[in-house]
Every structure is written in structure tokens, then in C-alpha cells.
Scaffold this motif. Structure first.
Motif, short mmCIF file in Angstrom:
data_model
loop_
_atom_site.label_atom_id
_atom_site.label_comp_id
_atom_site.label_asym_id
_atom_site.label_seq_id
_atom_site.Cartn_x
_atom_site.Cartn_y
_atom_site.Cartn_z
N ASP A 16 -1.03 -47.90 13.29
CA ASP A 16 -1.48 -47.85 11.90
C ASP A 16 -3.00 -47.70 11.79
O ASP A 16 -3.52 -47.42 10.72
CB ASP A 16 -1.02 -49.10 11.13
CG ASP A 16 -1.56 -50.39 11.72
OD1 ASP A 16 -1.88 -50.42 12.93
OD2 ASP A 16 -1.65 -51.37 10.97
N LYS A 17 -3.70 -47.80 12.92
CA LYS A 17 -5.17 -47.69 12.92
C LYS A 17 -5.70 -46.48 13.70
O LYS A 17 -6.76 -45.96 13.37
CB LYS A 17 -5.80 -48.94 13.55
CG LYS A 17 -5.35 -50.23 12.95
CD LYS A 17 -6.30 -50.68 11.89
CE LYS A 17 -5.94 -52.06 11.40
NZ LYS A 17 -5.13 -52.09 10.22
N ARG A 18 -4.97 -46.06 14.76
CA ARG A 18 -5.50 -45.01 15.64
C ARG A 18 -4.43 -44.01 16.05
O ARG A 18 -3.25 -44.33 16.13
CB ARG A 18 -6.06 -45.64 16.92
CG ARG A 18 -7.19 -46.60 16.69
CD ARG A 18 -7.74 -47.18 17.97
NE ARG A 18 -6.74 -48.04 18.60
CZ ARG A 18 -6.76 -48.40 19.88
NH1 ARG A 18 -7.71 -47.97 20.67
NH2 ARG A 18 -5.84 -49.20 20.38
N PHE A 19 -4.89 -42.80 16.34
CA PHE A 19 -4.07 -41.74 16.95
C PHE A 19 -4.75 -41.43 18.27
O PHE A 19 -5.89 -40.96 18.31
CB PHE A 19 -4.04 -40.52 16.03
CG PHE A 19 -3.40 -39.29 16.63
CD1 PHE A 19 -2.32 -39.36 17.48
CD2 PHE A 19 -3.89 -38.03 16.30
CE1 PHE A 19 -1.73 -38.21 18.01
CE2 PHE A 19 -3.33 -36.88 16.82
CZ PHE A 19 -2.24 -36.97 17.67
N ILE A 20 -4.07 -41.72 19.37
CA ILE A 20 -4.63 -41.54 20.70
C ILE A 20 -3.83 -40.45 21.41
O ILE A 20 -2.60 -40.53 21.51
CB ILE A 20 -4.57 -42.85 21.52
CG1 ILE A 20 -5.27 -43.97 20.75
CG2 ILE A 20 -5.18 -42.65 22.90
CD1 ILE A 20 -4.93 -45.35 21.25
N VAL A 21 -4.55 -39.43 21.89
CA VAL A 21 -3.89 -38.32 22.59
C VAL A 21 -4.86 -37.71 23.59
O VAL A 21 -6.02 -37.46 23.27
CB VAL A 21 -3.37 -37.25 21.59
CG1 VAL A 21 -4.48 -36.67 20.76
CG2 VAL A 21 -2.60 -36.16 22.30
N ASP A 22 -4.37 -37.49 24.80
CA ASP A 22 -5.16 -36.84 25.86
C ASP A 22 -6.55 -37.47 26.01
O ASP A 22 -7.55 -36.77 26.17
CB ASP A 22 -5.30 -35.34 25.59
CG ASP A 22 -3.95 -34.62 25.62
OD1 ASP A 22 -3.04 -35.10 26.33
OD2 ASP A 22 -3.82 -33.59 24.94
N PRO A 27 -9.47 -42.18 14.49
CA PRO A 27 -9.16 -43.27 13.57
C PRO A 27 -8.30 -42.74 12.41
O PRO A 27 -8.64 -41.73 11.78
CB PRO A 27 -10.53 -43.72 13.05
CG PRO A 27 -11.52 -43.17 14.04
CD PRO A 27 -10.90 -41.93 14.59
N VAL A 28 -7.18 -43.38 12.16
CA VAL A 28 -6.27 -42.93 11.10
C VAL A 28 -6.97 -42.94 9.75
O VAL A 28 -6.73 -42.07 8.91
CB VAL A 28 -4.98 -43.79 11.09
CG1 VAL A 28 -4.12 -43.48 9.87
CG2 VAL A 28 -4.18 -43.56 12.37
N ALA A 29 -7.87 -43.89 9.53
CA ALA A 29 -8.58 -43.97 8.25
C ALA A 29 -9.42 -42.71 7.98
O ALA A 29 -9.70 -42.39 6.83
CB ALA A 29 -9.48 -45.20 8.23
N ALA A 116 -0.01 -43.21 5.21
CA ALA A 116 0.55 -43.87 4.03
C ALA A 116 0.29 -45.38 4.07
O ALA A 116 0.08 -46.01 3.03
CB ALA A 116 2.03 -43.59 3.92
N MET A 117 0.28 -45.95 5.26
CA MET A 117 0.03 -47.39 5.40
C MET A 117 -1.42 -47.76 5.05
O MET A 117 -1.71 -48.92 4.78
CB MET A 117 0.36 -47.83 6.83
CG MET A 117 1.83 -47.76 7.14
SD MET A 117 2.18 -48.02 8.89
CE MET A 117 2.11 -49.80 8.96
N GLN A 118 -2.31 -46.76 5.07
CA GLN A 118 -3.70 -47.02 4.73
C GLN A 118 -3.89 -47.36 3.26
O GLN A 118 -4.87 -47.95 2.87
CB GLN A 118 -4.59 -45.81 5.09
CG GLN A 118 -4.60 -45.46 6.55
CD GLN A 118 -5.20 -46.55 7.41
OE1 GLN A 118 -6.31 -46.98 7.15
NE2 GLN A 118 -4.45 -47.00 8.39
N GLY A 119 -2.90 -46.95 2.45
CA GLY A 119 -2.94 -47.29 1.04
C GLY A 119 -3.64 -46.29 0.28
O GLY A 119 -4.15 -46.06 -0.64
#
Length: 119
Positions: A16-22, A27-29, A116-119
């Protein structure tokens, strides 16, 4: 506050806070939108190699087999690739590239849930 893991597959993690790839973290925000992209490989060059090889066949007998072979192998291995495109204030980036369409679709869905969870 702890992070809630939404998706994980190998080196791809969406919380819900980060997208980590490679090895990169987004930051999702900061992500304003996400979409799945599809790229079809260019088949013009291998077709030209095959056609050129076929045109040379009567003149060079064995010498034209190389471009024909390269062109055929190229066409056999040319497959679609799928990408996760993320848009942030800094612009758009292809954050993930794979040949697995299902994985890309799942990551896009997980990122949309995280946004969506960020509001």
C-alpha cells in the motif's frame, strides 16, 4: 504504521506504500496513474532478410542461407512484450517489462488497489 502487501511475485512487490521492481522503488503516493501496455515486435527487418536471401539464392547458392536463417530465427523468437506504465509528477515510465501478460495485468490491478487505498 506497517505496510500491507498487496502483491508479490519474484522481484515484483506491491504494497500500500511502495511498488518495488527490478531493484527500483516507486512510492505509491507519487503514482498518479498506471496502465498496461503491449509492444508488438518489429517484423520488417527479419522479413527483409528472408526476402533478400531468397532473391540471392539463384546467384549465390549457399551464401544466401545465412540471411534466410537469421530472418527465420528472428521471426520465431520475436514475441510480444508487456509493460506496466506508471505516471508520476516526474513523467511516465515503463516500470516493468515482461513477456507474461497475466503478470503485468495482475501488477496493474495491484497498483490500482494500492492507489485507491491512498484515499
Amino acid at each position: 504504521m506497517s505496510e500491507q502487501k498487496i502483491f508479490e511475485n519474484g522481484d515484483v512487490v506491491v504494497t500500500d506504500k511502495r511498488f518495488i521492481v527490478d531493484g527500483r522503488t516507486y512510492p505509491v503516493a507519487n503514482i498518479t496513474s498506471v496502465r498496461a501496455l503491449e509492444r508488438t515486435p518489429n517484423r520488417i527487418i527479419p522479413i527483409l532478410l528472408i526476402a533478400g536471401g531468397l532473391l540471392i539464392v539463384p546467384k549465390l547458392k549457399g551464401g544466401s542461407l545465412f540471411p534466410i536463417g537469421v530472418g527465420v530465427l528472428w521471426l520465431l523468437h520475436a514475441r510480444k512484450s508487456y509493460h506496466v506504465g506508471v505516471t508520476t509528477a516526474a513523467g511516465e515510465a515503463q516500470a516493468l517489462t515482461r513477456r507474461d501478460e497475466r503478470l503485468v495485468t495482475e501488477v496493474v490491478g495491484a497498483l490500482n488497489r494500492a492507489i485507491a487505498m491512498q484515499g
